[in-house]
Scaffold this active site. Structure first.
Site, PDB file in Angstrom:
ATOM      1  N   ASP A 201      10.215  -7.638 -13.337  1.00  0.00           N
ATOM      2  CA  ASP A 201       9.410  -6.988 -12.309  1.00  0.00           C
ATOM      3  C   ASP A 201       7.951  -7.459 -12.379  1.00  0.00           C
ATOM      4  O   ASP A 201       7.382  -7.579 -13.466  1.00  0.00           O
ATOM      5  CB  ASP A 201       9.485  -5.470 -12.589  1.00  0.00           C
ATOM      6  CG  ASP A 201       8.879  -4.619 -11.496  1.00  0.00           C
ATOM      7  OD1 ASP A 201       9.203  -4.862 -10.327  1.00  0.00           O
ATOM      8  OD2 ASP A 201       8.082  -3.720 -11.819  1.00  0.00           O
ATOM      9  N   GLU A 244      10.298 -11.797 -10.225  1.00  0.00           N
ATOM     10  CA  GLU A 244       9.710 -11.312  -8.976  1.00  0.00           C
ATOM     11  C   GLU A 244       8.256 -11.768  -8.987  1.00  0.00           C
ATOM     12  O   GLU A 244       7.422 -11.211  -9.708  1.00  0.00           O
ATOM     13  CB  GLU A 244       9.767  -9.776  -8.901  1.00  0.00           C
ATOM     14  CG  GLU A 244       9.262  -9.280  -7.563  1.00  0.00           C
ATOM     15  CD  GLU A 244       8.610  -7.895  -7.591  1.00  0.00           C
ATOM     16  OE1 GLU A 244       8.491  -7.289  -6.524  1.00  0.00           O
ATOM     17  OE2 GLU A 244       8.197  -7.427  -8.675  1.00  0.00           O
TER      18      GLU A 244
HETATM   19  C1  GLC Z   1       8.112  -4.080  -7.996  1.00  0.00           C
HETATM   20  C2  GLC Z   1       9.310  -3.335  -7.476  1.00  0.00           C
HETATM   21  C3  GLC Z   1       8.833  -2.121  -6.730  1.00  0.00           C
HETATM   22  C4  GLC Z   1       8.020  -1.243  -7.648  1.00  0.00           C
HETATM   23  C5  GLC Z   1       6.904  -2.047  -8.307  1.00  0.00           C
HETATM   24  C6  GLC Z   1       6.272  -1.283  -9.438  1.00  0.00           C
HETATM   25  O1  GLC Z   1       7.328  -4.600  -6.994  1.00  0.00           O
HETATM   26  O2  GLC Z   1      10.089  -4.176  -6.694  1.00  0.00           O
HETATM   27  O3  GLC Z   1       9.895  -1.391  -6.186  1.00  0.00           O
HETATM   28  O4  GLC Z   1       7.461  -0.179  -6.948  1.00  0.00           O
HETATM   29  O5  GLC Z   1       7.367  -3.247  -8.838  1.00  0.00           O
HETATM   30  O6  GLC Z   1       7.123  -1.299 -10.553  1.00  0.00           O
END
Ligand code: GLC
Length: 554
Positions: A201, A244
């Site tokens: 993440d 991500e």
């Molecule tokens: C990422 C996730 C999202 C979350 C954020 C904070 O962007 O995809 O859903 O709110 O991280 O952890």
């Protein structure tokens, strides 16, 4: 052997345990329920499952506010249930990826509770503090319009703490070697319990320099990515990290590592946004540019291709005019938009439930360079509930059948209600009904997944964009090991006749339509002419009749 890179020709399915299947009737999805649905997923043909956070959490950000990285939230089951699930997945040949949320923790995490309690706490330096309010406290919010600051005063600590996301998600001080060691320990723990890797993440923020003096774009410490990669590879050779990281193409190699020593996979946000622009406008040129800009990656690295995910469709990398085009086509009401940059709807309602457009969108996702990632419920065309706040609208439970609560739970009033009534209600849109209908979206998705797995050229090969001689028709050829595949997509509503050369001599004059089995031969000038319906698509194997004999083993 390079063929061992399983993620190159995988089909990933993302789900949240919480909203997938409830086995005990308490109204919340759980691991036992998920385990019972593994045969459904295997039947669909996916090869890997990505689980969104299921660790103990106050649940204020859909589990992305973790309060214990080594456990399973009791609402979903126990660690024992988790291992039973990974075992059952393994028996069916399904890999399991889990979210790794280590940019921040919940403010209820024992580390943060200890850190805030005293400057002498051993965990104090696990977070990012400032005695005074930093000058940039009102900059860098990820959720503008909802989040007002990135530094919040904590009365107990008598100091401000940094949080890139909501104020209940204090950032970990990832420059601290103790925190780094703990991240490795967390990875090692879950690897031992049967997972094949992590969707990491918020990677740019994990590796960013953090502190009261920091402002502007993240300054990444890329060495950390190598640390994660090496650890993982030593522990389990075929485990991967899927990052991500919504970054600009010029940074792609920083994240992949030009020596393939950082992230194995990244979501291709650049292509995602331009793909939606192409679907909205019928103009494929910016998409082609995005594909070319993200072409460069180490041979063993891979892009993850997606349409919608659990967050808003982020359009922040488009030009203002492009963004407005997508907004007016797919999310014209302000209530459909979010954070000044995106659309919070599910795919089917965005495309007006138009089957031709849904097929076009999926066909593109399955044939653009990379590994496709599906989101649960999209395979049956689930809708959204815009009455729910922020991103929750697209996180309603899976619709299994037309039984009460869509067959998701026996509980009469679960907190997370499946969509009921209207064109997307479970009464009409559900897996059971679609299984029995050969023409359903579900059965079409199953067929397209089977086909995608039989075309490893897409995941492994190099691509070139051909001139199809018609605006709005995207023609891509993949080459891999003397095999070639050609995909055509008409982004326009009108039928278009396209004429093109495959660019390959000899065998290149033969095409086999992979969907219908029809064969065709080029004309005397080596050109093929195809009439594409509005939003039509074709997948061809180039090379004709004897391709099967010539095809290298994979
Ligand atoms: C990422 C996730 C999202 C979350 C954020 C904070 O962007 O995809 O859903 O709110 O991280 O952890």
């Amino acid at each position: 052997m390079i063929e061992d890179l399983w993620y190159k020709n995988a089909v990933i399915y993302c789900l949240s345990v919480d909203s997938f299947m409830d086995s005990n009737g308490d109204g919340v999805g759980d691991f036992e329920g998920l385990e019972r649905r593994l045969d459904y997923l295997q039947g669909l043909g996916v090869t890997a499952i990505w689980l969104m956070p299921f660790q103990p959490s106050p649940g204020r950000d859909n589990g992305y506010d973790v309060s214990d990285h080594y456990g399973v939230d009791p609402r979903y089951g126990t660690l024992g249930d988790f291992v039973a699930f990974t075992h059952a997945a393994k028996q069916r040949g399904l890999k399991v990826l889990i979210d790794l949320v280590v940019n921040h923790t919940s403010d209820q995490h024992p580390w943060f509770r200890s850190a805030r309690s005293s400057p002498d706490s051993p965990y104090r330096d696990w977070y990012v503090w400032s005695k005074t309010k930093p000058p940039h406290a009102h900059e860098g919010m990820v959720f503008p319009g909802v989040q007002t600051t990135t530094w919040t005063y904590d009365r107990e600590a008598k100091a401000y703490y940094f949080h890139r996301f909501y104020e209940f998600q204090p950032d970990l001080n990832t420059a601290n070697p103790m925190v780094q060691a703990e991240i490795l320990k967390i990875m090692g723990f879950w690897i031992q319990l049967g997972v094949s890797g992590f969707r990491m993440d918020a990677v740019p923020f994990v590796i960013a320099r953090k502190g009261p003096d920091v402002s502007g774009e993240p300054e990444e410490q890329f060495g950390l990515l190598r640390l994660f990669r090496e650890f993982l590879q030593w522990r389990q050779g075929d485990a991967i990290i899927l990052a991500e990281a919504n970054v600009l193409p010029k940074q792609d190699l920083d994240y992949f590592g030009d020596d393939a020593d950082r992230m194995h996979m990244m979501f291709n946000f650049q292509v995602n946004q331009h793909l939606f622009y192409a679907l909205a406008s019928g103009d494929d040129r910016p998409l082609v540019k995005a594909l070319k800009k993200t072409r460069c990656r180490p041979a063993s690295a891979q892009w993850a291709l997606f349409l919608r995910n659990h967050d808003e469709l982020d359009l922040g990398r488009l030009t203002e005019a492009q963004r407005q085009t997508v907004f007016s086509a797919f999310g014209p009401d302000p209530g459909m938009q979010l954070y000044d940059r995106g659309i919070r709807r599910r795919l089917a309602p965005m495309l007006g439930g138009d089957r031709r457009r849904l097929e076009l969108a999926y066909s593109l996702m399955f044939t653009l360079p990379g590994t496709p990632v599906l989101r649960y419920g999209d395979e049956i065309g689930m809708g959204d509930d815009l009455a729910l706040p922020e991103r929750e609208c697209a996180r309603t439970p899976m619709q299994w059948s037309d039984e009460p609560q869509g067959g998701f739970t026996r509980h009469p009033t679960p907190a997370n209600l499946p969509i009921s009534g209207g064109p997307y209600g479970y009464e009409h849109v559900n897996a059971a009904e679609q299984r029995h209908d050969p023409q359903s979206l579900l059965n079409w998705i199953e067929r397209i997944i089977r086909m995608r797995k039989e075309v490893p050229e897409i995941g492994w090969g190099d691509f070139s964009v051909l001139d199809a001689g018609a605006p709005g028709v995207l023609a891509i050829r993949y080459d891999w090991r003397n095999n070639a595949v050609l995909c055509l997509h008409n982004l326009k509503a009108e039928p278009q006749e396209v004429a093109f050369a495959t660019g390959l001599d000899g065998d290149g004059r033969h095409l086999i339509d992979l969907l219908t089995g029809e064969r065709s031969l080029a004309d005397g000038n080596d050109r093929h002419t195809v009439l594409l319906e509005g939003y039509g698509y074709r997948w061809y194997r180039v090379g004709g009749l004897d391709y099967l004999l010539k095809r290298s083993p994979i």
